[in-house]
Motif scaffolding. Structure first.
Motif, PDB file in Angstrom:
ATOM      1  N   GLU A  68       8.740 -33.537   0.859  1.00 43.82           N
ATOM      2  CA  GLU A  68       8.626 -34.924   0.272  1.00 43.82           C
ATOM      3  C   GLU A  68       7.464 -35.709   0.412  1.00 43.82           C
ATOM      4  O   GLU A  68       7.107 -36.233  -0.548  1.00 43.82           O
ATOM      5  CB  GLU A  68       9.675 -35.718   1.121  1.00 43.82           C
ATOM      6  CG  GLU A  68      11.310 -35.495   0.654  1.00 43.82           C
ATOM      7  CD  GLU A  68      12.421 -35.905   1.803  1.00 43.82           C
ATOM      8  OE1 GLU A  68      11.785 -36.333   2.961  1.00 43.82           O
ATOM      9  OE2 GLU A  68      13.367 -35.558   1.376  1.00 43.82           O
ATOM     10  N   ALA A  69       6.697 -35.529   1.481  1.00 47.32           N
ATOM     11  CA  ALA A  69       5.403 -35.845   1.499  1.00 47.32           C
ATOM     12  C   ALA A  69       4.427 -35.489   0.691  1.00 47.32           C
ATOM     13  O   ALA A  69       3.624 -36.297  -0.083  1.00 47.32           O
ATOM     14  CB  ALA A  69       5.040 -35.736   2.985  1.00 47.32           C
ATOM     15  N   ALA A  70       4.321 -34.026   0.493  1.00 44.62           N
ATOM     16  CA  ALA A  70       3.624 -33.657  -0.553  1.00 44.62           C
ATOM     17  C   ALA A  70       3.848 -33.930  -1.768  1.00 44.62           C
ATOM     18  O   ALA A  70       2.685 -34.363  -2.593  1.00 44.62           O
ATOM     19  CB  ALA A  70       3.531 -32.085  -0.445  1.00 44.62           C
ATOM     20  N   VAL A  71       5.125 -33.986  -2.328  1.00 45.39           N
ATOM     21  CA  VAL A  71       5.228 -34.677  -3.699  1.00 45.39           C
ATOM     22  C   VAL A  71       5.004 -36.111  -3.913  1.00 45.39           C
ATOM     23  O   VAL A  71       4.504 -36.324  -4.986  1.00 45.39           O
ATOM     24  CB  VAL A  71       6.888 -34.211  -4.193  1.00 45.39           C
ATOM     25  CG1 VAL A  71       7.253 -34.798  -5.197  1.00 45.39           C
ATOM     26  CG2 VAL A  71       7.036 -32.590  -4.131  1.00 45.39           C
ATOM     27  N   ARG A  72       5.270 -36.901  -2.853  1.00 42.06           N
ATOM     28  CA  ARG A  72       4.752 -38.349  -3.132  1.00 42.06           C
ATOM     29  C   ARG A  72       3.476 -38.383  -3.243  1.00 42.06           C
ATOM     30  O   ARG A  72       3.127 -39.129  -3.876  1.00 42.06           O
ATOM     31  CB  ARG A  72       5.465 -38.864  -1.978  1.00 42.06           C
ATOM     32  CG  ARG A  72       5.491 -40.550  -1.700  1.00 42.06           C
ATOM     33  CD  ARG A  72       5.844 -41.227  -0.594  1.00 42.06           C
ATOM     34  NE  ARG A  72       5.576 -40.426   0.799  1.00 42.06           N
ATOM     35  CZ  ARG A  72       6.526 -39.852   1.592  1.00 42.06           C
ATOM     36  NH1 ARG A  72       7.707 -39.928   1.102  1.00 42.06           N
ATOM     37  NH2 ARG A  72       6.008 -39.279   2.670  1.00 42.06           N
ATOM     38  N   ALA A  84       1.183 -26.737  -6.127  1.00 40.53           N
ATOM     39  CA  ALA A  84       2.081 -25.931  -5.839  1.00 40.53           C
ATOM     40  C   ALA A  84       1.600 -24.687  -4.782  1.00 40.53           C
ATOM     41  O   ALA A  84       2.542 -24.417  -4.054  1.00 40.53           O
ATOM     42  CB  ALA A  84       2.592 -24.930  -7.319  1.00 40.53           C
ATOM     43  N   ALA A  85       0.330 -24.615  -4.702  1.00 36.57           N
ATOM     44  CA  ALA A  85      -0.049 -23.731  -3.700  1.00 36.57           C
ATOM     45  C   ALA A  85      -0.044 -24.240  -2.298  1.00 36.57           C
ATOM     46  O   ALA A  85       0.463 -23.443  -1.368  1.00 36.57           O
ATOM     47  CB  ALA A  85      -1.587 -23.423  -3.940  1.00 36.57           C
ATOM     48  N   ALA A  86      -0.115 -25.728  -2.190  1.00 39.08           N
ATOM     49  CA  ALA A  86       0.036 -26.162  -0.998  1.00 39.08           C
ATOM     50  C   ALA A  86       1.635 -26.118  -0.312  1.00 39.08           C
ATOM     51  O   ALA A  86       1.828 -25.883   0.575  1.00 39.08           O
ATOM     52  CB  ALA A  86      -0.427 -27.703  -1.081  1.00 39.08           C
ATOM     53  N   GLY A  93       2.278 -40.218 -12.169  1.00 34.69           N
ATOM     54  CA  GLY A  93       3.606 -40.195 -12.785  1.00 34.69           C
ATOM     55  C   GLY A  93       4.654 -39.976 -11.960  1.00 34.69           C
ATOM     56  O   GLY A  93       4.542 -40.290 -10.811  1.00 34.69           O
ATOM     57  N   ILE A  94       5.737 -39.277 -12.448  1.00 35.14           N
ATOM     58  CA  ILE A  94       6.582 -39.000 -11.512  1.00 35.14           C
ATOM     59  C   ILE A  94       6.615 -37.466 -11.146  1.00 35.14           C
ATOM     60  O   ILE A  94       6.636 -36.543 -12.358  1.00 35.14           O
ATOM     61  CB  ILE A  94       8.068 -39.156 -12.465  1.00 35.14           C
ATOM     62  CG1 ILE A  94       8.259 -40.476 -12.825  1.00 35.14           C
ATOM     63  CG2 ILE A  94       9.270 -38.708 -11.501  1.00 35.14           C
ATOM     64  CD1 ILE A  94       8.542 -41.447 -11.731  1.00 35.14           C
ATOM     65  N   ALA A  95       6.744 -37.040 -10.116  1.00 39.98           N
ATOM     66  CA  ALA A  95       6.906 -35.570  -9.692  1.00 39.98           C
ATOM     67  C   ALA A  95       8.301 -35.217  -9.205  1.00 39.98           C
ATOM     68  O   ALA A  95       8.956 -36.093  -8.594  1.00 39.98           O
ATOM     69  CB  ALA A  95       5.829 -35.497  -8.337  1.00 39.98           C
ATOM     70  N   LEU A  96       8.721 -33.889  -9.422  1.00 32.86           N
ATOM     71  CA  LEU A  96       9.837 -33.408  -8.926  1.00 32.86           C
ATOM     72  C   LEU A  96       9.548 -32.174  -8.334  1.00 32.86           C
ATOM     73  O   LEU A  96       8.929 -31.476  -8.916  1.00 32.86           O
ATOM     74  CB  LEU A  96      10.867 -33.243 -10.059  1.00 32.86           C
ATOM     75  CG  LEU A  96      11.102 -34.481 -11.062  1.00 32.86           C
ATOM     76  CD1 LEU A  96      11.887 -33.977 -12.249  1.00 32.86           C
ATOM     77  CD2 LEU A  96      11.848 -35.399 -10.204  1.00 32.86           C
ATOM     78  N   LEU A  97      10.516 -31.705  -7.293  1.00 33.64           N
ATOM     79  CA  LEU A  97      10.706 -30.565  -6.972  1.00 33.64           C
ATOM     80  C   LEU A  97      12.036 -30.022  -7.168  1.00 33.64           C
ATOM     81  O   LEU A  97      13.067 -30.728  -6.671  1.00 33.64           O
ATOM     82  CB  LEU A  97      10.281 -30.496  -5.347  1.00 33.64           C
ATOM     83  CG  LEU A  97      10.573 -28.947  -4.457  1.00 33.64           C
ATOM     84  CD1 LEU A  97       9.280 -28.418  -5.290  1.00 33.64           C
ATOM     85  CD2 LEU A  97      10.265 -29.095  -3.052  1.00 33.64           C
ATOM     86  N   LEU A  98      12.079 -28.976  -8.059  1.00 33.50           N
ATOM     87  CA  LEU A  98      13.275 -28.397  -8.370  1.00 33.50           C
ATOM     88  C   LEU A  98      13.578 -27.077  -7.736  1.00 33.50           C
ATOM     89  O   LEU A  98      12.541 -26.175  -7.767  1.00 33.50           O
ATOM     90  CB  LEU A  98      13.405 -27.975  -9.814  1.00 33.50           C
ATOM     91  CG  LEU A  98      13.024 -29.422 -10.859  1.00 33.50           C
ATOM     92  CD1 LEU A  98      13.343 -28.971 -12.299  1.00 33.50           C
ATOM     93  CD2 LEU A  98      14.000 -30.480 -10.493  1.00 33.50           C
ATOM     94  N   LEU A  99      14.638 -26.848  -7.067  1.00 35.06           N
ATOM     95  CA  LEU A  99      15.051 -25.762  -6.386  1.00 35.06           C
ATOM     96  C   LEU A  99      15.882 -24.774  -7.215  1.00 35.06           C
ATOM     97  O   LEU A  99      17.047 -25.349  -7.887  1.00 35.06           O
ATOM     98  CB  LEU A  99      15.779 -26.120  -4.923  1.00 35.06           C
ATOM     99  CG  LEU A  99      14.897 -26.923  -4.036  1.00 35.06           C
ATOM    100  CD1 LEU A  99      15.819 -26.991  -2.880  1.00 35.06           C
ATOM    101  CD2 LEU A  99      13.688 -26.120  -3.500  1.00 35.06           C
ATOM    102  N   ARG A 100      15.686 -23.586  -7.335  1.00 43.24           N
ATOM    103  CA  ARG A 100      16.502 -22.654  -8.203  1.00 43.24           C
ATOM    104  C   ARG A 100      17.731 -22.490  -7.054  1.00 43.24           C
ATOM    105  O   ARG A 100      17.840 -22.119  -6.161  1.00 43.24           O
ATOM    106  CB  ARG A 100      15.857 -21.375  -8.259  1.00 43.24           C
ATOM    107  CG  ARG A 100      16.713 -20.405  -9.191  1.00 43.24           C
ATOM    108  CD  ARG A 100      16.022 -18.855  -9.498  1.00 43.24           C
ATOM    109  NE  ARG A 100      17.164 -18.190 -10.401  1.00 43.24           N
ATOM    110  CZ  ARG A 100      17.067 -17.175 -10.762  1.00 43.24           C
ATOM    111  NH1 ARG A 100      15.992 -16.349 -10.078  1.00 43.24           N
ATOM    112  NH2 ARG A 100      17.951 -16.390 -11.408  1.00 43.24           N
TER     113      ARG A 100
END
Length: 193
Positions: free
Chosen positions: A26-30, A181-183, A38-45
């Motif tokens: 949450e912190a990294a994506v924010r 993404a590497a982070a 922009g808008i950033a999303l983390l999508l889980l498979r």
């Protein structure tokens, strides 16, 4: 009697390591969304689908209907396409058959051509790229996030307007996504994901 169902993956997020990763993500994506404006999303498979884990950013995108908890077929999102790009051909074929069937049952056939165009464009560029292919004026990009043993469990996405992320910025956007993404991958490894 209770049987395991499709939401078992989300239940697994309650495990301590997964919960700690979620807070870090949450912190990294924010931070990433703020830096990229922009808008950033983390999508889980989750099987043949994705589940939105994190959404962050203040850009107003009325056409973006993905929020934490949203579950959709992988091939309907640039993040899902980025995940599909990492899978063996046989598995991709199985996922796409399932995804196309879901799409037709839910929405009919009208978006299939646009979704195919997004996959083809992404394949040409080697990462998830949607330059208004599915929703006019909405540009979206994604790269996979890898787990401890190299398998892909998520995708990091960036979305915005055509003016903000035109085709001339593709290389820069890809580089920024890959660094973020590497982070996230490094954080996932700390929590045995």
């Amino acid at each position: 009697h209770y049987l395991p169902g499709p939401l078992m993956y989300e239940l697994g997020l309650a495990l301590p390591d997964r919960a700690q990763f979620q807070r870090c993500a949450e912190a990294a994506v924010r931070t990433f969304a703020r830096r990229m404006a922009g808008i950033a999303l983390l999508l889980l498979r989750s099987g043949n689908e994705y589940v939105c884990s994190v959404r962050s950013g203040t850009l107003s995108l009325a056409s973006l209907m993905v929020y934490p908890g949203t579950r959709r077929p992988l091939f309907t999102s640039v993040g899902g396409v980025a995940i599909l790009q990492t899978l063996p051909a046989d598995e991709v074929r199985e996922v796409l058959l399932d995804n196309v069937m879901q799409e037709i049952e839910r929405r009919g056939t009208e978006r299939l051509e646009a979704l195919q165009k997004m996959r083809e464009r992404s394949n040409r560029h080697g990462f998830g790229v949607n330059l208004g292919d599915v929703v006019h004026g909405l540009h979206a990009f994604a790269v996979p996030v890898r787990g401890l043993h190299g398998g892909v469990f998520a995708a990091l996405c960036l979305m915005g307007t055509a003016e903000l992320y035109g085709e001339e910025r593709l290389e820069n956007v890809r580089d920024e996504l890959q660094a973020a993404a590497a982070a996230l991958t490094a954080e996932a490894h700390k929590f045995n994901m």
